[in-house]
Design a protein around this motif. Structure first.
Motif, PDB file in Angstrom:
ATOM      1  N   ASP A  91     -32.295  -4.714  19.061  1.00 25.95           N
ATOM      2  CA  ASP A  91     -31.632  -3.699  18.234  1.00 25.95           C
ATOM      3  C   ASP A  91     -32.199  -3.750  16.814  1.00 25.95           C
ATOM      4  OD1 ASP A  91     -28.112  -3.027  17.431  1.00 25.95           O
ATOM      5  OD2 ASP A  91     -29.977  -2.257  16.578  1.00 25.95           O
ATOM      6  N   GLU A 125     -28.857  -1.961   8.040  1.00 22.48           N
ATOM      7  CA  GLU A 125     -28.472  -0.869   8.949  1.00 22.48           C
ATOM      8  C   GLU A 125     -27.140  -1.196   9.623  1.00 22.48           C
ATOM      9  OE1 GLU A 125     -28.103  -0.850  12.390  1.00 22.48           O
ATOM     10  OE2 GLU A 125     -27.869   1.308  12.622  1.00 22.48           O
ATOM     11  N   GLU A 126     -26.927  -2.469   9.959  1.00 24.90           N
ATOM     12  CA  GLU A 126     -25.710  -2.819  10.695  1.00 24.90           C
ATOM     13  C   GLU A 126     -24.471  -2.898   9.809  1.00 24.90           C
ATOM     14  OE1 GLU A 126     -27.459  -3.335  14.584  1.00 24.90           O
ATOM     15  OE2 GLU A 126     -25.546  -2.770  13.696  1.00 24.90           O
ATOM     16  N   GLN A 189     -28.636   1.439  24.141  1.00 26.17           N
ATOM     17  CA  GLN A 189     -27.390   0.641  24.075  1.00 26.17           C
ATOM     18  C   GLN A 189     -26.424   1.236  25.097  1.00 26.17           C
ATOM     19  OE1 GLN A 189     -27.641   1.423  19.841  1.00 26.17           O
ATOM     20  NE2 GLN A 189     -27.519  -0.754  19.386  1.00 26.17           N
ATOM     21  N   ARG A 282     -15.023   6.090  17.400  1.00 23.59           N
ATOM     22  CA  ARG A 282     -16.117   7.007  17.723  1.00 23.59           C
ATOM     23  C   ARG A 282     -15.644   7.973  18.815  1.00 23.59           C
ATOM     24  NH1 ARG A 282     -21.385   3.251  16.813  1.00 23.59           N
ATOM     25  NH2 ARG A 282     -20.340   1.506  15.797  1.00 23.59           N
ATOM     26  N   GLY A 344     -23.565   6.794  21.429  1.00 27.61           N
ATOM     27  CA  GLY A 344     -22.413   6.498  20.571  1.00 27.61           C
ATOM     28  C   GLY A 344     -22.780   5.529  19.471  1.00 27.61           C
ATOM     29  N   ALA A 345     -24.060   5.136  19.414  1.00 26.17           N
ATOM     30  CA  ALA A 345     -24.478   4.150  18.402  1.00 26.17           C
ATOM     31  C   ALA A 345     -25.048   4.867  17.187  1.00 26.17           C
ATOM     32  CB  ALA A 345     -25.523   3.194  18.989  1.00 26.17           C
ATOM     33  N   GLY A 346     -24.738   4.324  16.027  1.00 27.36           N
ATOM     34  CA  GLY A 346     -25.275   4.882  14.786  1.00 27.36           C
ATOM     35  C   GLY A 346     -26.652   4.315  14.506  1.00 27.36           C
ATOM     36  N   HIS A 371     -25.488  -5.452  20.741  1.00 24.71           N
ATOM     37  CA  HIS A 371     -24.629  -6.196  19.793  1.00 24.71           C
ATOM     38  C   HIS A 371     -24.108  -7.465  20.461  1.00 24.71           C
ATOM     39  CE1 HIS A 371     -23.836  -2.690  16.783  1.00 24.71           C
ATOM     40  NE2 HIS A 371     -25.107  -2.955  16.979  1.00 24.71           N
TER      41      HIS A 371
END
Ligand code: HGY
Ligand code: MN
Ligand code: MN
Length: 399
Positions: A91, A125-126, A189, A282, A344-346, A371
């Motif tokens: 990731d 980013e996280e 993911q 989300r 659904g991941a940014g 994650h």
């Protein structure tokens, strides 16, 4: 193993051990801490080896250039180095390693881009250290105020400005204006590519999502001498809110997670005075997300009244629905004969998408897990991702 897969493995192994926790096997690569600083030096070294000058934007983001930045109309690719606590290996770094290898592939084929090409590494980013995800790309695009970003603090109270070594520069319209497109390659993911038996996909959209901080204020007291009827215990309100978030998300086919909590004073024999929980919510549609957060807020407020506690709700970050450039996504899906998937991941690509044509490529993840140390990708699929990225970069920079 094909040559490219072998070259991927060799380059991958040069950074894989950095920040890896021996017990969990997960990564502790928080922005601007020692492991991530090592990776930033690795980035510079890889760029130097390829004769790619590195530019810092004053926000902690790095850009390695192939071609003259001033020529403009550049195509940017890349991702991030930082991880969530005990996150997976792929990731973020997969997008950066793949970008350098894609440059190698293009050069080995004798290709010279007609417009500049850049490899980027975005900071934080996280949001695992300073609490706001995509901090670097939000600063570059002006989507977060410099004053707010500078004062964000980590668990030890270190500000982002102190970690950066200077006040962040903030929006850089000249640099941003030099990019004509951004393509981020990222490990999938989820398991859609496993189910579709394809190594690579193109992204269609990112779900709207955000982070909300729930502060529950109660009355600290002795665990042994305080009657149950006399308590104003914020842990009860917090616990109820966690269950309410789970239920309201299930009712809406949305996603709600409360995975981070802070308790004051956090002592076994002291009723808490304050409990803070963070909601990650989300949903596929903005109105569903809004309805979810509002329902959780209302349930938490109702329970607070019953518990005699006080709720303060703060929106810490919000990302609207990101619909990637449809023409670009279709063009790349056709070029690569690849499926198109929402996520659904940014991602930083979700931030940049509001400012320039942006696309994402996903590489198959056999476990679908992210994650977490269980995140995975095979060398063969990573090589397929490099090949796909090289083809996309050639397509976008050949004229
Ligand atoms: O949280 C996210 O979706 C991303 O991994 N930052
Ligand atoms: Mn992530
Ligand atoms: Mn990521």
């Amino acid at each position: 193993m094909t040559d490219l897969a072998a070259r991927f493995r060799k380059l991958w192994d040069s950074l894989a051990p950095v920040g890896r926790d021996a017990d969990s096997g997960g990564y502790l690569r928080y922005a601007l801490t020692e492991p991530e600083r090592w990776l930033r030096a690795w980035f510079r070294d890889q760029a130097d080896q390829r004769g790619m000058p590195v530019q810092e934007d004053g926000n902690g983001n790095l850009f390695a250039w192939w071609g003259d930045p001033a020529a403009g109309d550049a195509v940017l690719t890349g991702s991030h180095f930082d991880s969530v606590p005990h996150g997976g290996a792929y990731d973020g770094p997969l997008g950066i390693v793949s970008a350098f290898l894609a440059v190698d592939e293009l050069r080995a084929a004798g290709f010279t881009p007609a417009r500049p090409l850049a490899v980027g590494a975005f900071v934080e980013e996280e949001g695992a250290r300073f609490g706001v995800p995509c901090l670097g790309s939000r600063l570059l695009t002006g989507e977060i105020a410099v004053e707010r970003a500078a004062e964000l603090r980590d668990a030890a109270g270190v500000s982002f400005a102190d970690a950066l070594g200077d006040r962040p520069a903030g929006a850089d319209p000249v640099l941003l204006g030099r990019f004509a497109a951004f393509v981020e390659l990222h490990v999938e993911q989820g398991r859609a590519l496993v189910e579709q038996d394809a190594p690579v996909a193109v992204a269609s959209a990112i779900w709207p999502h955000g982070r909300w901080r729930f502060d529950f204020q109660g009355e600290g007291n002795h665990a042994g001498t305080t009657r149950m009827a006399d308590r104003r215990d914020p842990m009860l309100t917090y616990a109820f809110t966690v269950l309410a978030a789970n239920k309201e998300a299930r009712l809406r086919d949305a996603h709600a997670t409360v995975a981070r909590v802070a308790v004051e004073p956090n002592a076994t024999n002291a009723i808490p005075s304050r409990v803070t929980g963070w909601l990650d919510a989300r949903a596929a549609e903005p109105q569903t997300l809004h309805g979810l957060v509002e329902a959780v807020r209302a349930k938490a407020a109702e329970r607070a009244r019953r518990d005699g506690t006080e709720l303060t709700l703060t929106e810490e970050s919000a990302t609207p629905l990101v619909a990637f450039d449809g023409g670009l996504a279709k063009r790349l899906a056709t070029l690569l004969d690849a499926p198109v998937l929402p996520t659904g991941a940014g991602h930083d690509a979700g931030v940049l998408a509001a400012h320039l044509p942006t696309a994402m490529l996903f590489v198959r993840n056999p476990t679908g897990v992210s994650h977490s140390p269980a995140e995975a990708a095979t060398d063969a699929d990573c090589a397929a991702g490099v090949t796909a990225l090289a083809r996309v970069l050639e397509e976008l920079t050949c004229r």
